[in-house]
Design an enzyme around this catalytic site. Structure first.
Site, PDB file in Angstrom:
ATOM      1  N   SER A 145       3.372  -1.886  10.467  1.00 52.84           N
ATOM      2  CA  SER A 145       4.818  -1.914  10.732  1.00 52.84           C
ATOM      3  C   SER A 145       5.443  -3.276  10.459  1.00 52.84           C
ATOM      4  O   SER A 145       6.385  -3.676  11.141  1.00 52.84           O
ATOM      5  CB  SER A 145       5.121  -1.452  12.163  1.00 52.84           C
ATOM      6  OG  SER A 145       4.695  -0.109  12.337  1.00 52.84           O
ATOM      7  N   GLY A 170       2.311   2.478  10.857  1.00 48.87           N
ATOM      8  CA  GLY A 170       3.226   3.609  10.717  1.00 48.87           C
ATOM      9  C   GLY A 170       3.868   4.041  12.026  1.00 48.87           C
ATOM     10  O   GLY A 170       4.488   5.100  12.092  1.00 48.87           O
ATOM     11  N   HIS A 173      -9.586   0.557   4.750  1.00 41.66           N
ATOM     12  CA  HIS A 173      -8.329   0.905   5.418  1.00 41.66           C
ATOM     13  C   HIS A 173      -8.616   1.882   6.560  1.00 41.66           C
ATOM     14  O   HIS A 173      -9.463   2.772   6.432  1.00 41.66           O
ATOM     15  CB  HIS A 173      -7.336   1.513   4.430  1.00 41.66           C
ATOM     16  CG  HIS A 173      -5.957   1.569   4.996  1.00 41.66           C
ATOM     17  ND1 HIS A 173      -5.567   2.560   5.870  1.00 41.66           N
ATOM     18  CD2 HIS A 173      -4.901   0.740   4.862  1.00 41.66           C
ATOM     19  CE1 HIS A 173      -4.320   2.322   6.237  1.00 41.66           C
ATOM     20  NE2 HIS A 173      -3.894   1.224   5.641  1.00 41.66           N
ATOM     21  N   GLU A 228      -7.117   4.398   7.564  1.00 38.73           N
ATOM     22  CA  GLU A 228      -6.976   5.823   7.228  1.00 38.73           C
ATOM     23  C   GLU A 228      -8.219   6.341   6.523  1.00 38.73           C
ATOM     24  O   GLU A 228      -8.614   7.495   6.691  1.00 38.73           O
ATOM     25  CB  GLU A 228      -5.695   6.027   6.389  1.00 38.73           C
ATOM     26  CG  GLU A 228      -4.448   5.900   7.268  1.00 38.73           C
ATOM     27  CD  GLU A 228      -3.230   5.311   6.590  1.00 38.73           C
ATOM     28  OE1 GLU A 228      -3.143   5.357   5.356  1.00 38.73           O
ATOM     29  OE2 GLU A 228      -2.357   4.783   7.309  1.00 38.73           O
ATOM     30  N   GLU A 259      -5.205  -5.068  10.405  1.00 37.87           N
ATOM     31  CA  GLU A 259      -4.215  -4.013  10.649  1.00 37.87           C
ATOM     32  C   GLU A 259      -4.579  -3.260  11.928  1.00 37.87           C
ATOM     33  O   GLU A 259      -5.406  -2.346  11.901  1.00 37.87           O
ATOM     34  CB  GLU A 259      -4.202  -3.014   9.479  1.00 37.87           C
ATOM     35  CG  GLU A 259      -3.827  -3.616   8.155  1.00 37.87           C
ATOM     36  CD  GLU A 259      -3.319  -2.560   7.176  1.00 37.87           C
ATOM     37  OE1 GLU A 259      -2.187  -2.698   6.711  1.00 37.87           O
ATOM     38  OE2 GLU A 259      -4.052  -1.590   6.901  1.00 37.87           O
ATOM     39  N   LYS A 281       0.078   4.231  -0.373  1.00 41.56           N
ATOM     40  CA  LYS A 281      -0.578   5.418   0.200  1.00 41.56           C
ATOM     41  C   LYS A 281      -0.296   6.654  -0.682  1.00 41.56           C
ATOM     42  O   LYS A 281      -0.204   6.515  -1.894  1.00 41.56           O
ATOM     43  CB  LYS A 281      -0.134   5.617   1.660  1.00 41.56           C
ATOM     44  CG  LYS A 281      -0.326   4.330   2.475  1.00 41.56           C
ATOM     45  CD  LYS A 281      -0.180   4.505   3.951  1.00 41.56           C
ATOM     46  CE  LYS A 281      -0.362   3.155   4.649  1.00 41.56           C
ATOM     47  NZ  LYS A 281      -0.336   3.238   6.094  1.00 41.56           N
ATOM     48  N   ASN A 314       0.874  -1.178   0.000  1.00 44.01           N
ATOM     49  CA  ASN A 314       0.000   0.000   0.000  1.00 44.01           C
ATOM     50  C   ASN A 314       0.908   1.222   0.000  1.00 44.01           C
ATOM     51  O   ASN A 314       1.470   1.586   1.026  1.00 44.01           O
ATOM     52  CB  ASN A 314      -0.898  -0.024   1.250  1.00 44.01           C
ATOM     53  CG  ASN A 314      -1.803   1.193   1.311  1.00 44.01           C
ATOM     54  OD1 ASN A 314      -1.848   1.994   0.368  1.00 44.01           O
ATOM     55  ND2 ASN A 314      -2.520   1.327   2.422  1.00 44.01           N
TER      56      ASN A 314
HETATM   57  P1  13P Z   1       2.938   0.536   7.718  1.00 43.11           P
HETATM   58  O1  13P Z   1       3.501  -0.758   7.158  1.00 43.11           O
HETATM   59  O2  13P Z   1       3.660   1.745   7.226  1.00 43.11           O
HETATM   60  O3  13P Z   1       2.759   0.476   9.188  1.00 43.11           O
HETATM   61  O4  13P Z   1       1.459   0.668   7.090  1.00 43.11           O
HETATM   62  C1  13P Z   1       0.622  -0.415   7.154  1.00 43.11           C
HETATM   63  C2  13P Z   1      -0.574  -0.119   6.344  1.00 43.11           C
HETATM   64  O5  13P Z   1      -1.365   0.756   6.674  1.00 43.11           O
HETATM   65  C3  13P Z   1      -0.749  -0.867   5.101  1.00 43.11           C
HETATM   66  O6  13P Z   1      -2.028  -0.672   4.581  1.00 43.11           O
END
Ligand code: 13P
Length: 248
Positions: free
Chosen positions: A207, A167, A89, A91, A161, A11, A9
């Site tokens: 992460s 993150g 997701h 976010e 997740e 982003k 991803n």
């Molecule tokens: P990180 O691997 O940066 O923690 O992000 C995970 C994520 O949100 C993947 O969709």
């Protein structure tokens, strides 16, 4: 046998040339593996013209077309050569206020268009602290996903997740990941049946990187990963791929 799946991803990262080069690098080691790249939608068309892993969109609108300024439809995504989407997701849930009801509409729209779906779920820190994480995550699945029939569910993989791990550099332990993945699988078994539960790939995200991937992927119910930060560098994404596919 469940499919092992690795998804990147990206982003809102990478400029056009950077995305192009990273995709090409990933293509050198993605052959015969189930790898998805969720790129910014702007680049889908160009990436689809290169031989490489499957590409998908990070977001879309559930309506087919119309006056929705700034949004993109599934038909538009398909016309750029992509047939996979992320839905749910954290976010999108937290920053853009997408609730379980809206996510259900997105799931239905993507199923109607025969897209592959990676459906994301996961709890915030306060829910984890109050020990209600399992109920919380299962409720997300019940409200947005479990209305599908068995045939429709074949298009779906699930990504767990935990929000507190995204993150933050704070990964769920292998035990925490395995606990939740097993609970998710059991809930699929209750709503559908054991065969369906055994056939659905459940990915871990949060992460996940080249250092912890092998331990996480060694859990019996972790079938792959949804990778954010560590998918932005070909070298780390390659190591994670090797961890999943046993090439270490
Ligand atoms: P990180 O691997 O940066 O923690 O992000 C995970 C994520 O949100 C993947 O969709």
């Amino acid at each position: 046998m469940r499919k092992k799946i690795l998804a990147a991803n990206w982003k809102m990262n990478l400029l056009r040339d950077e995305a192009f080069h990273l995709y090409k690098e990933i293509a050198t080691f993605s052959d015969s593996k189930e790898i998805f790249i969720f790129s910014p939608s702007l680049y889908l068309s160009e990436l689809s013209s290169i031989d490489g892993p499957k590409i998908g969109a990070q977001n879309f609108h559930f309506e087919k077309f119309g006056a929705f300024t700034g949004e993109i439809s599934l038909d538009q995504i398909a016309s750029c050569g992509a047939n996979s989407v992320l839905i749910g997701h954290s976010e999108r849930r937290q920053i853009f206020n997408e609730n379980n009801e809206v996510l259900k509409l997105k799931v239905d729209a993507a199923i109607e268009k025969d897209f592959d779906i990676i459906f994301c779920c996961g709890e915030p820190l306060e829910i984890r602290k109050s020990q209600n994480h399992v109920e919380y995550v299962i409720e997300q699945l019940k409200e947005s996903l479990f209305h599908l029939d068995v045939l429709q569910l074949k298009n779906v993989s699930i990504a767990y997740e935990p929000i507190w791990a995204i993150g933050t550099g704070l990964t769920a332990t292998a035990e925490q990941a395995e606990e939740m993945h097993l609970e998710i699988r059991n809930s699929i078994s209750h709503v559908y049946n054991v065969e369906v539960a055994d056939s659905i790939s459940i990915l871990y995200g949060g992460s996940c990187n080249e250092k912890n991937a092998l331990e996480l992927f060694s859990c019996p119910n972790v079938d792959g990963g949804l990778i954010g930060g560590a998918s932005l560098k070909a070298s780390s994404f390659k190591e994670i791929t090797n961890a999943l596919y046993g090439l270490h």
